[in-house]
Design a protein around this motif. Structure first.
Motif, mmCIF file in Angstrom:
data_model
loop_
_atom_site.group_PDB
_atom_site.id
_atom_site.type_symbol
_atom_site.label_atom_id
_atom_site.label_comp_id
_atom_site.label_asym_id
_atom_site.label_seq_id
_atom_site.Cartn_x
_atom_site.Cartn_y
_atom_site.Cartn_z
ATOM 1 N N UNK A 244 40.693 -14.629 65.562
ATOM 2 C CA UNK A 244 40.839 -14.382 67.006
ATOM 3 C C UNK A 244 40.329 -15.595 67.772
ATOM 4 N N UNK A 245 39.153 -16.072 67.408
ATOM 5 C CA UNK A 245 38.570 -17.213 68.112
ATOM 6 C C UNK A 245 39.443 -18.463 67.955
ATOM 7 N N UNK A 246 39.910 -18.682 66.734
ATOM 8 C CA UNK A 246 40.708 -19.880 66.461
ATOM 9 C C UNK A 246 42.081 -19.843 67.133
ATOM 10 N N UNK A 247 42.601 -18.648 67.363
ATOM 11 C CA UNK A 247 43.963 -18.518 67.890
ATOM 12 C C UNK A 247 44.018 -17.902 69.285
ATOM 13 N N UNK A 248 42.915 -17.898 69.979
ATOM 14 C CA UNK A 248 42.865 -17.276 71.299
ATOM 15 C C UNK A 248 43.866 -17.900 72.267
ATOM 16 N N UNK A 249 44.144 -19.172 72.086
ATOM 17 C CA UNK A 249 45.127 -19.841 72.945
ATOM 18 C C UNK A 249 46.535 -19.278 72.735
ATOM 19 N N UNK A 250 46.796 -18.710 71.553
ATOM 20 C CA UNK A 250 48.112 -18.156 71.242
ATOM 21 C C UNK A 250 48.278 -16.705 71.691
ATOM 22 N N UNK A 251 47.185 -16.079 72.137
ATOM 23 C CA UNK A 251 47.258 -14.687 72.565
ATOM 24 C C UNK A 251 48.109 -14.580 73.827
#
Length: 187
Positions: A56-63
């Motif tokens: 979640x932290x690593x891909x938060x920009x993709x949310x």
């Protein structure tokens, strides 16, 4: 109206270091329980929960904020569980394998209930164990849907979004999952 999750995500993206632990606090128990119910192993469930939050932290920009955050995080967790279940099948022997019959046991459900007599407690405990064993024996595609629907109480739309499957497929798998559980439990 802006959800708590959306507010926290905005704070995280702005660099607020206190916001991510708050987000973890909101979801840590839910994610752990989904993983535990899918895997039947406390240590693996903890590992999956941690890995979920790392992703979640690593891909938060993709949310995509057009979708519910809960749907997104449940999808990450269930996909990680399914991947682990596939790996388990590939390696029949495992040093981490728990004692036979102890997997999937929720010891909190076995605590004494003042309203039940000893015989009732025994029967209820046996039934819960049988249900958990039956759920554990379902294939991952049915197990994840049954857990999300009946144990996590997600709607069909939320499950559809979380697993990226059409609602008709979700309905079919729920039906087939129920039928499989009925057979396994002799109902």
């Amino acid at each position: 109206m802006v959800s708590i999750e959306e507010k926290l995500i905005k704070r995280i993206k702005k660099g607020d270091r206190d916001a991510f632990p708050e987000l973890v606090e909101l979801y840590k128990d839910k994610i752990y329980h989904v993983a535990y119910r899918m895997l039947g192993n406390a240590q693996e469930a903890e590992d999956i929960a941690q890995e979920t939050f790392i992703r979640v932290y690593a891909n938060l920009e993709n949310y995509d904020p057009n979708y519910k955050f809960s749907t997104w995080i449940y999808r990450i967790a269930t996909n990680l569980c399914i991947d682990l279940l596939r790996k388990r099948k590939q390696s029949v022997y495992s040093l981490d394998k728990t004692m036979e019959g102890a997997e999937g046991v929720d010891w909190h459900d076995r605590l004494a209930d003042p309203d039940l007599g000893p015989e009732d407690k025994l029967l209820e405990g046996e039934f819960h164990g049988q249900v958990q064993k039956a759920i554990d024996s379902l294939s991952p595609k049915y197990r994840s849907i049954m857990i999300l629907r009946y144990l996590e109480d997600l709607s069909l739309n939320e499950i559809s979004e979380a697993l990226k499957l059409p609602i008709t497929t979700i309905k079919t798998r729920i039906h087939r999952g129920r039928e499989a559980l009925k057979k396994k439990l002799n109902f």
